[in-house]
Design a protein around this motif. Structure first.
Motif, PDB file in Angstrom:
ATOM      1  N   LEU A 160      12.073  -6.902  -5.555  1.00 12.16           N
ATOM      2  CA  LEU A 160      11.894  -6.431  -6.860  1.00 12.16           C
ATOM      3  C   LEU A 160      12.987  -6.114  -7.629  1.00 12.16           C
ATOM      4  N   THR A 161      13.973  -5.378  -6.523  1.00 17.00           N
ATOM      5  CA  THR A 161      15.386  -5.242  -7.216  1.00 17.00           C
ATOM      6  C   THR A 161      16.269  -6.387  -7.687  1.00 17.00           C
ATOM      7  N   VAL A 162      16.024  -7.563  -6.738  1.00 14.16           N
ATOM      8  CA  VAL A 162      16.830  -8.684  -7.282  1.00 14.16           C
ATOM      9  C   VAL A 162      16.134  -9.399  -8.473  1.00 14.16           C
ATOM     10  N   MET A 167       8.921   1.517  -5.219  1.00 12.37           N
ATOM     11  CA  MET A 167       8.670   0.156  -5.988  1.00 12.37           C
ATOM     12  C   MET A 167       8.259   0.571  -7.333  1.00 12.37           C
ATOM     13  N   ALA A 168       7.616   1.825  -7.717  1.00 11.33           N
ATOM     14  CA  ALA A 168       7.358   2.122  -9.068  1.00 11.33           C
ATOM     15  C   ALA A 168       8.572   2.062 -10.081  1.00 11.33           C
ATOM     16  N   THR A 187       0.811  -1.356  -0.014  1.00 13.96           N
ATOM     17  CA  THR A 187      -0.179  -0.112  -0.211  1.00 13.96           C
ATOM     18  C   THR A 187       0.963   1.225   0.029  1.00 13.96           C
ATOM     19  N   SER A 188       2.078   1.208   0.400  1.00 12.40           N
ATOM     20  CA  SER A 188       2.957   2.429   0.655  1.00 12.40           C
ATOM     21  C   SER A 188       3.862   2.514  -0.540  1.00 12.40           C
ATOM     22  N   GLY A 189       3.978   1.274  -1.080  1.00 13.42           N
ATOM     23  CA  GLY A 189       5.165   1.253  -2.042  1.00 13.42           C
ATOM     24  C   GLY A 189       6.596   1.293  -1.710  1.00 13.42           C
ATOM     25  N   ASP A 190       6.806   1.268  -0.521  1.00 12.55           N
ATOM     26  CA  ASP A 190       8.127   1.410   0.185  1.00 12.55           C
ATOM     27  C   ASP A 190       8.296   0.147   1.120  1.00 12.55           C
ATOM     28  N   SER A 191       7.650  -0.925   1.086  1.00 11.23           N
ATOM     29  CA  SER A 191       7.987  -1.927   2.054  1.00 11.23           C
ATOM     30  C   SER A 191       9.403  -2.274   1.688  1.00 11.23           C
ATOM     31  N   LEU A 221      13.748 -11.220 -14.207  1.00  7.31           N
ATOM     32  CA  LEU A 221      12.413 -11.285 -14.229  1.00  7.31           C
ATOM     33  C   LEU A 221      11.695  -9.999 -14.602  1.00  7.31           C
ATOM     34  N   LYS A 222      10.444 -10.179 -15.016  1.00  7.37           N
ATOM     35  CA  LYS A 222       9.681  -9.169 -15.320  1.00  7.37           C
ATOM     36  C   LYS A 222       9.219  -8.661 -14.021  1.00  7.37           C
ATOM     37  N   THR A 223       8.931  -7.464 -13.758  1.00  6.10           N
ATOM     38  CA  THR A 223       8.562  -7.012 -12.386  1.00  6.10           C
ATOM     39  C   THR A 223       7.209  -6.188 -12.566  1.00  6.10           C
ATOM     40  N   LEU A 224       6.068  -6.497 -11.759  1.00  3.37           N
ATOM     41  CA  LEU A 224       4.763  -5.848 -11.577  1.00  3.37           C
ATOM     42  C   LEU A 224       4.512  -5.329 -10.126  1.00  3.37           C
ATOM     43  N   ALA A 225       4.597  -4.082 -10.151  1.00  6.93           N
ATOM     44  CA  ALA A 225       4.324  -3.255  -8.659  1.00  6.93           C
ATOM     45  C   ALA A 225       2.807  -2.919  -8.711  1.00  6.93           C
ATOM     46  N   VAL A 226       2.142  -3.245  -7.589  1.00  8.23           N
ATOM     47  CA  VAL A 226       0.660  -2.831  -7.386  1.00  8.23           C
ATOM     48  C   VAL A 226       0.903  -2.089  -5.940  1.00  8.23           C
ATOM     49  N   THR A 227       0.617  -0.949  -6.177  1.00  4.55           N
ATOM     50  CA  THR A 227       1.038  -0.004  -4.896  1.00  4.55           C
ATOM     51  C   THR A 227       0.107   1.062  -4.746  1.00  4.55           C
ATOM     52  N   GLY A 228       0.370   1.767  -3.641  1.00  3.06           N
ATOM     53  CA  GLY A 228      -0.788   3.067  -3.094  1.00  3.06           C
ATOM     54  C   GLY A 228       0.161   4.457  -3.211  1.00  3.06           C
TER      55      GLY A 228
END
Length: 195
Positions: free
Chosen positions: A131-133, A152-153, A120-124, A139-146
């Motif tokens: 996601l960095t690793v 994360m974005a 929800t924060s995008g900062d966990s 890998l492809k990366t998908l971020a679902v954030t608030g």
């Protein structure tokens, strides 16, 4: 009347946030669905992860892919990295809680898979590190954030950002996004079953 007002206010906030997300990010949702469908069609898998309510969403959505969503179809490869208490507690104890998803991405992730982080924060920190690793491993990366997407974005091939600071409202929209992605992936992979 006070309680009835709070009910109506909560529903109103949720509906308004869903409507604004839909107006702003429908194209990104479609792009995310296409990415997920391509990955699954090619025999790769989805790795979903997050903390708290986002962990629950990761598990919920992995179950929708592996079992079924609304149509009868073959199981689709999805793993929630939030479910193995032995791995989570071993890594958290021996290393650091920030490593609980990283270690699993390193062990289970392969080039062409999707690392799907939810926050929800995008900062966990543990989601950001995973996601960095994942990116470094191909890998492809998908971020679902608030909020505004947080750290994360920029790490995501596709970022779906629910622009709010109210955690419950963000979570409500994030689950709707997950369900819509399940539906679109099924439609892209099995169009004949929708006729």
């Amino acid at each position: 009347m006070l309680l009835e007002h709070r009910v109506k206010e909560a529903f109103s906030q949720s509906m308004q946030l869903m409507a604004s997300f839909m107006e702003e990010q429908t194209e990104q949702v479609v792009a995310a669905a296409r990415m997920l469908a391509t990955v699954l069609r090619e025999g790769n898998k989805l790795l979903l992860f997050g903390n708290g309510g986002s962990a629950a969403d990761a598990q919920h959505l992995a179950a929708e892919f592996v079992n079924r969503f609304q149509i009868e179809r073959p199981p689709l490869a999805a793993i929630a990295l939030t479910t193995d208490s032995s791995i989570l507690t071993a890594v958290g104890n021996d290393y650091d809680f920030r490593e609980v998803f990283v270690k699993q991405v390193q062990a289970l992730g392969q080039k062409g898979d999707v690392a799907w982080g939810i926050s929800t924060s995008g900062d966990s920190p543990n989601v950001v590190q995973a996601l960095t690793v994942a990116r470094a491993q191909g890998l492809k990366t998908l971020a679902v954030t608030g909020r505004e997407g947080g750290k994360m974005a920029p790490l995501a091939d596709i970022a779906l950002i629910v622009r709010s600071r109210q955690t419950p409202r963000i979570q409500e929209v994030q689950l709707a996004i997950g369900h819509i992605l399940c539906d679109l992936v099924d439609f892209l992979l099995f169009p004949e079953r929708f006729q």
